[in-house]
Scaffold this motif. Structure first.
Motif, PDB file in Angstrom:
ATOM      1  N   TRP A  98      -5.987  12.845   7.019  1.00 23.13           N
ATOM      2  CA  TRP A  98      -5.323  12.040   5.971  1.00 23.13           C
ATOM      3  C   TRP A  98      -5.025  12.887   4.736  1.00 23.13           C
ATOM      4  O   TRP A  98      -5.456  14.060   4.658  1.00 23.13           O
ATOM      5  CB  TRP A  98      -6.166  10.815   5.644  1.00 23.13           C
ATOM      6  N   GLU A 111      -0.264  10.007   4.179  1.00 19.76           N
ATOM      7  CA  GLU A 111      -1.466   9.743   3.367  1.00 19.76           C
ATOM      8  C   GLU A 111      -2.548   9.111   4.243  1.00 19.76           C
ATOM      9  O   GLU A 111      -3.740   9.391   4.082  1.00 19.76           O
ATOM     10  CB  GLU A 111      -1.088   8.806   2.213  1.00 19.76           C
ATOM     11  N   GLU A 112      -2.137   8.247   5.165  1.00 19.24           N
ATOM     12  CA  GLU A 112      -3.114   7.493   5.958  1.00 19.24           C
ATOM     13  C   GLU A 112      -3.815   8.348   7.027  1.00 19.24           C
ATOM     14  O   GLU A 112      -4.876   7.966   7.518  1.00 19.24           O
ATOM     15  CB  GLU A 112      -2.433   6.302   6.649  1.00 19.24           C
ATOM     16  N   ASP A 162       0.860  -1.199   0.000  1.00 21.38           N
ATOM     17  CA  ASP A 162       0.000   0.000   0.000  1.00 21.38           C
ATOM     18  C   ASP A 162       0.889   1.240   0.000  1.00 21.38           C
ATOM     19  O   ASP A 162       1.626   1.472   0.954  1.00 21.38           O
ATOM     20  CB  ASP A 162      -0.892  -0.035   1.254  1.00 21.38           C
ATOM     21  N   ALA A 181     -10.831   2.660  -1.754  1.00 20.43           N
ATOM     22  CA  ALA A 181      -9.835   3.273  -0.869  1.00 20.43           C
ATOM     23  C   ALA A 181      -9.612   4.710  -1.300  1.00 20.43           C
ATOM     24  O   ALA A 181      -9.826   5.067  -2.462  1.00 20.43           O
ATOM     25  CB  ALA A 181      -8.512   2.506  -0.946  1.00 20.43           C
ATOM     26  N   GLY A 182      -9.177   5.537  -0.365  1.00 19.43           N
ATOM     27  CA  GLY A 182      -8.804   6.902  -0.711  1.00 19.43           C
ATOM     28  C   GLY A 182      -7.358   6.928  -1.161  1.00 19.43           C
ATOM     29  O   GLY A 182      -6.590   6.010  -0.877  1.00 19.43           O
ATOM     30  N   ARG A 219     -18.143   5.382   3.710  1.00 21.07           N
ATOM     31  CA  ARG A 219     -17.596   5.707   2.388  1.00 21.07           C
ATOM     32  C   ARG A 219     -18.665   5.468   1.321  1.00 21.07           C
ATOM     33  O   ARG A 219     -19.432   4.500   1.429  1.00 21.07           O
ATOM     34  CB  ARG A 219     -16.377   4.854   2.060  1.00 21.07           C
ATOM     35  N   GLN A 223      -6.306  -3.125  -3.301  1.00 24.33           N
ATOM     36  CA  GLN A 223      -6.714  -3.229  -1.892  1.00 24.33           C
ATOM     37  C   GLN A 223      -8.109  -3.850  -1.757  1.00 24.33           C
ATOM     38  O   GLN A 223      -8.667  -3.861  -0.661  1.00 24.33           O
ATOM     39  CB  GLN A 223      -6.685  -1.858  -1.182  1.00 24.33           C
ATOM     40  N   HIS A 255      -4.135  -3.328   4.226  1.00 24.75           N
ATOM     41  CA  HIS A 255      -4.113  -2.753   5.586  1.00 24.75           C
ATOM     42  C   HIS A 255      -3.964  -3.859   6.622  1.00 24.75           C
ATOM     43  O   HIS A 255      -4.527  -3.795   7.715  1.00 24.75           O
ATOM     44  CB  HIS A 255      -5.387  -1.935   5.862  1.00 24.75           C
TER      45      HIS A 255
HETATM   46  O1  HGY Z   1      -7.925   4.491   4.059  1.00 22.56           O
HETATM   47  C1  HGY Z   1      -7.711   4.516   2.854  1.00 22.56           C
HETATM   48  O2  HGY Z   1      -8.627   4.462   2.087  1.00 22.56           O
HETATM   49  C2  HGY Z   1      -6.319   4.651   2.302  1.00 22.56           C
HETATM   50  O3  HGY Z   1      -5.693   3.402   2.363  1.00 22.56           O
HETATM   51  N1  HGY Z   1      -5.588   5.666   2.997  1.00 22.56           N
END
Ligand code: HGY
Ligand code: MN
Ligand code: MN
Length: 416
Positions: free
Chosen positions: A139, A131-132, A97, A362-363, A294, A199, A388
């Motif tokens: 984030w 990023e997380e 990731d 995922a973002g 989400r 992911q 994750h």
């Molecule tokens: O949480 C998410 O969607 C990405 O892995 N930051």
């Protein structure tokens, strides 16, 4: 389109080396601002320099490698083609990731240097800060600084350990008082390309080597604070309890019901829970929970929030506790334009790789950078759809396929 090949062995060796930085028996601990995050950044900066890039760190702590194009010097410098992703992981996360996108982007520049192929556009490879959102609960921190999307809550962010972002940003070379300098203007960039693991299960289940991302999900995050009354587990009759834990359990089941049976939004998760005083013989007096929803449709996220708040009021009344629901962050869904999807699809076809279009649950940093330049995302399969988590895995061949498609996309973009 000129054909330049990535080096699969070097790519996968570098990815494995990064995967050793911050790994323990529970998975990857390379969380943002940690000593492992710093070590991981140092490692990729070495790779950037070896690939012939000049390296700088901006006020947001983003690591930016740059390679001038052959347009530089004769006539106006063209805007840069930006590649990148992140090297920070979630706690006990996986090795692919973010890391794959960074290592592949550097491999692309290295492969072009080995082939002595100078692109017209300057190239930039970016490792985006946090990023997380781990620790500060903000984030896409670095990519939003570049896109000029910071909010008051970012400047005021305080880590779970009590440190302010102002005090921690210098640990990775940033400087909050100069954050405005991290902002890039649209005319500085031609486009942004990001390779990432899916992911999720779609590509692996369908046997597709490449995914063309059509859009990136929206996300709303809440802090739920439940205050009841700590009391003796043995002497307090059930009817007299003001039990924060049984209230939290009802909220957690409601979050699953809102996204599941009620289908108000696509997914809902309670990912964190702090119990106070967290002792087996004490009725919890306080529970703090992290809740997120989400969906690609912002109206669905709004409906989920209404349902969450209604449930909280109901439970607070029934359990005689106080429940505060605080919205922490609302990230809009971002569509990927048709022509950027076509660029990624053409890049996959240039390598004869089958591909399928899909949204991202995922973002990603791309959803911030898309605010200032056209963005495309390329996915490769996650075995079993796991991410994750330490079991996150993408085969060396799929990693190499992704890097080659990223290189093809860059070469196509460089011609356009
Ligand atoms: O949480 C998410 O969607 C990405 O892995 N930051
Ligand atoms: Mn992630
Ligand atoms: Mn990621």
């Amino acid at each position: 389109m000129p054909s330049v090949a990535i080096n699969s062995t070097r790519l996968n060796d570098n990815l494995a080396a990064l995967g050793q930085i911050g790994q323990d028996e529970f998975g990857m601990q390379r969380v943002a601002f940690s000593q492992f995050d710093v070590a991981g950044r140092d490692y990729v900066m070495e790779l950037m320099q070896a690939a012939g890039m000049s390296v700088r760190i901006d006020a947001g702590g983003n690591v930016i490698g740059r390679k001038e194009g052959d347009s530089s010097g004769n006539g106006p410098t063209l805007p840069a083609i930006m590649l990148g992703s992140h090297t920070d992981t979630v706690p006990s996360g996986g090795q692919y990731d973010g890391a794959l996108g960074v290592i592949a982007a550097i491999e692309v520049v290295q492969a072009l240097a080995d082939a002595d192929h100078a692109t017209r556009h300057p190239l930039e490879v970016v490792v985006f800060t946090n990023e997380e959102g781990t620790g500060f609960h903000r984030w896409l921190l670095g990519s939003r600084a570049i896109a000029g999307l910071w909010e008051a809550e970012d400047f005021a962010a305080v880590h779970d350990d009590g440190a302010t972002l102002t005090s921690r940003l210098p640990d990775i070379g940033g400087n909050i008082s100069r954050i405005a300098e991290a902002r890039r203007r649209p005319d500085e960039l031609a486009c942004y390309l990001e390779l990432h693991i899916e992911q999720g299960p779609t590509l692996h289940r369908g046997g597709y080597p490449i995914g063309i991302v059509t859009g990136i999900t929206g996300r709303s995050v809440y802090h739920v604070d439940i205050v009841g009354e700590a009391n003796h587990a043995g002497t307090t009759p059930m009817a007299l309890r003001r039990d924060a834990m049984s209230s939290a359990a009802q909220i957690a089941l409601a979050v699953r019901r809102i996204a599941g049976a009620m289908e108000v939004c696509r997914v809902g998760t309670v990912g964190s829970m702090d119990v106070h005083p967290n002792a087996g013989n004490v009725i919890p007096g306080r529970v703090q929970m992290g809740v997120e929803f989400r969906d690609e449709r912002m109206e669905s996220l709004a409906a989920a929030e209404v349902e969450l708040r209604r449930t909280a009021e109901e439970v607070a009344h029934a359990e005689n506790v106080a429940i505060a629901v605080t919205a922490q962050r609302n990230t809009p869904a971002v569509p990927i334009s048709a022509n950027m999807q076509q660029l990624a699809a053409d890049a996959a076809e240039a390598s004869g790789l089958a591909h399928v279009s899909l949204p991202s649950g995922a973002g990603h940093d791309a959803q911030a950078i898309a605010a200032i330049t056209p963005a495309a995302m390329i996915f490769v399969p996650s075995v079993g759809g796991i991410s994750h988590a330490p079991a996150e895995y993408t085969t060396p061949q799929d990693c190499a396929n992704g890097a080659q498609v990223l290189l093809n996309a860059l070469l196509l973009a460089d011609q356009r």
